[in-house]
Scaffold this active site. Structure first.
Site, PDB file in Angstrom:
ATOM      1  N   ASP A  14       0.816  -1.214   0.000  1.00 11.43           N
ATOM      2  CA  ASP A  14       0.000   0.000   0.000  1.00 11.43           C
ATOM      3  C   ASP A  14       0.851   1.266   0.000  1.00 11.43           C
ATOM      4  OD1 ASP A  14      -2.328  -1.458   0.087  1.00 11.43           O
ATOM      5  OD2 ASP A  14      -2.545  -1.312   2.267  1.00 11.43           O
ATOM      6  N   ARG A  94      -0.470   5.073  17.420  1.00  6.05           N
ATOM      7  CA  ARG A  94      -0.841   6.070  16.411  1.00  6.05           C
ATOM      8  C   ARG A  94      -0.538   7.517  16.805  1.00  6.05           C
ATOM      9  NH1 ARG A  94      -0.042   1.883  13.844  1.00  6.05           N
ATOM     10  NH2 ARG A  94      -1.504   1.119  12.300  1.00  6.05           N
ATOM     11  N   ASP A 123      -7.626   3.567  12.514  1.00  5.45           N
ATOM     12  CA  ASP A 123      -6.304   4.191  12.455  1.00  5.45           C
ATOM     13  C   ASP A 123      -6.313   5.531  11.716  1.00  5.45           C
ATOM     14  OD1 ASP A 123      -4.964   2.303  13.988  1.00  5.45           O
ATOM     15  OD2 ASP A 123      -4.725   0.961  12.276  1.00  5.45           O
ATOM     16  N   SER A 174      -4.472  -8.769   7.312  1.00  4.89           N
ATOM     17  CA  SER A 174      -3.952  -7.421   7.505  1.00  4.89           C
ATOM     18  C   SER A 174      -3.366  -7.385   8.904  1.00  4.89           C
ATOM     19  CB  SER A 174      -5.088  -6.404   7.357  1.00  4.89           C
ATOM     20  OG  SER A 174      -4.734  -5.214   8.018  1.00  4.89           O
TER      21      SER A 174
HETATM   22  N1  ARG Z   1      -8.773  -3.061  15.592  1.00  7.42           N
HETATM   23  C1  ARG Z   1      -7.507  -2.676  16.111  1.00  7.42           C
HETATM   24  C2  ARG Z   1      -7.506  -1.212  16.435  1.00  7.42           C
HETATM   25  O1  ARG Z   1      -8.328  -0.498  15.945  1.00  7.42           O
HETATM   26  C3  ARG Z   1      -6.371  -3.088  15.216  1.00  7.42           C
HETATM   27  C4  ARG Z   1      -6.148  -2.272  14.009  1.00  7.42           C
HETATM   28  C5  ARG Z   1      -5.081  -2.839  13.148  1.00  7.42           C
HETATM   29  N2  ARG Z   1      -4.625  -1.876  12.183  1.00  7.42           N
HETATM   30  C6  ARG Z   1      -4.157  -2.173  10.964  1.00  7.42           C
HETATM   31  N3  ARG Z   1      -3.782  -1.169  10.235  1.00  7.42           N
HETATM   32  N4  ARG Z   1      -4.095  -3.395  10.511  1.00  7.42           N
HETATM   33  O2  ARG Z   1      -6.705  -0.762  17.199  1.00  7.42           O
END
Ligand code: ARG
Length: 402
Positions: A14, A94, A123, A174
């Protein structure tokens, strides 16, 4: 001269495609920035791929120590677990990544930042809100929210533009990972009825394959901060790495949950957080000796509020500062040690001690040495039960029915 943009670059397909897209479609000079919060990635490889994809320059920022001290440990002190189970590894990273993006933008004189988040996740919210809080003047570009490419078209795009992508077999998942945990989504996990296949687990052994013999661990805390492992002073990053290894070996830290995302979607989430699960258990054990009943009850509510706030991307808010002040204050006597047993997928607290413990043997014991004033019990119960007694006379209760 083209304007500069800082792209949070993970090295995956990506963000590699995003480099070229930002350059060609949007006319930016792209600075690829990798923020290292503890990932299994090679700097040289990432750099050469970024440059080949068309980046103007590459930056690497190692913030592992800062991540543990100022993001992970405060979350442990809070006792933060979203919806009671998720220690928040991804969510906690983040705001720090956003801060590094902003810092790079200032260093480089960039006018914009970019990230590879999709429109459906949490995110994007966490990064956008954090950047807006820290640097409202910066434009935010999220290529994956704008382009209409699926994975196949991304691969085609990469081939057409001679962007080197890793040719390893495509994982159906992912994955996001940092020191504090791995987050795994998509692929077969999208069916909530399907057990996570063995290949989702990387840090944790299956409890069935874990050693038959238990391992005992002692984790020491000072004012809520974990400082020692088996009696030895331990650097924060080393502590997390060691716990991931030891607890993971025993199959501790697997989490399989249905989660409510901020954007309103329910999703199936699988996490590995051996250090997180272990630390939270240890910290709670020391708190159980040191905090009063009222503090424990109220702090549990604050923990939920704090977890939601972190999950929802509101790190840089005054509400966070206020909650943080309360949590910090509760930790002033949280000094002590927890003894844990790791065995076949479980972590069990088997001992706890503290110089500030409120546990009083002479009050608790049923053996010799009992100093509890037994004559006071009857009077106490008379007064405690008084309202119920009055009520039962004036407002007779019907019997409880099924
Ligand atoms: N659901 C989790 C969260 O919101 C994990 C997110 C994983 N992020 C990713 N870019 N694969 O914190």
């Amino acid at each position: 001269m083209a304007e500069k943009i800082i792209l949070a670059y993970s090295g995956g397909l990506d963000t590699a495609v995003a480099i070229r897209w930002l350059k060609e479609e949007k006319g930016y000079d792209v600075v690829a920035l990798t923020v290292d919060v503890g990932m299994d990635r090679q700097r040289e490889e990432l750099q050469s791929r970024a440059m080949a994809a068309g980046a103007a320059s590459f930056e690497w920022s190692d913030v592992q120590d800062e991540f543990v001290r100022h993001f992970v440990f405060p979350a442990v002190m809070a006792g933060a677990q979203y919806q009671g189970v998720y220690p928040l590894a991804t969510a906690l990273s983040r705001p720090l990544i956003a801060r590094e993006m902003v810092a790079a933008a200032r260093r480089e004189g960039a006018t914009a930042v970019a990230h590879g988040c999709t429109a459906k996740g949490n995110d994007q919210v966490r990064l956008d809100v954090s950047v807006q809080a820290l640097a409202p003047d910066l434009a935010i570009v999220a290529p994956l929210r704008e382009w209409a490419m699926d994975r196949e078209s991304e691969i085609d795009y990469a081939h057409e533009h001679n962007i080197p992508i890793s040719v390893t077999k495509k994982s159906p998942y992912s994955i996001d990972e940092n020191l504090y945990g791995r987050s795994i989504e998509t692929g077969p996990l999208e069916d909530p009825w399907t057990e996570p296949p063995d290949d989702v687990w990387l840090w944790t052994k299956s409890p069935a394959d874990a050693p038959d013999e238990a391992t005992y661990l002692e984790i020491g805390f000072e004012r809520g901060v974990p400082t020692t492992l088996d009696g030895k002073a331990t650097d924060p990053v080393d502590l997390i790495n060691s716990l991931n290894k030891i607890a993971g070996e025993h199959g501790v830290g697997r989490i399989d949950t249905i989660e409510d995302r901020l954007v309103g979607i329910k999703s199936r989430e699988v996490y590995e957080a051996p250090a997180g699960v272990t630390l939270l258990a240890a910290h709670g054990a020391v708190e159980s000796l040191v905090l009063s009943k009222e503090q424990r009850r109220f702090k549990a509510q604050v923990a939920q509020e704090y977890a939601d706030l972190v999950y929802n991307g509101l790190w840089y808010s005054t509400h966070h500062q206020d909650l943080q002040a309360y949590i910090q204050s509760t930790q002033r006597y949280v000094t002590g040690t927890a003894r844990l047993k790791l065995h076949k997928g479980t972590v069990t607290v088997v001992g706890r001690k503290s110089p500030r413990s409120l546990y009083d043997f002479a009050l608790a014991t049923y053996d010799k040495g009992d100093e509890f004033d037994r004559t006071a019990a009857v009077g106490f119960i008379n007064i405690w039960g008084l309202p119920v007694k009055v009520q039962s006379q004036v407002q007779p209760m019907e019997e409880f029915k099924e």
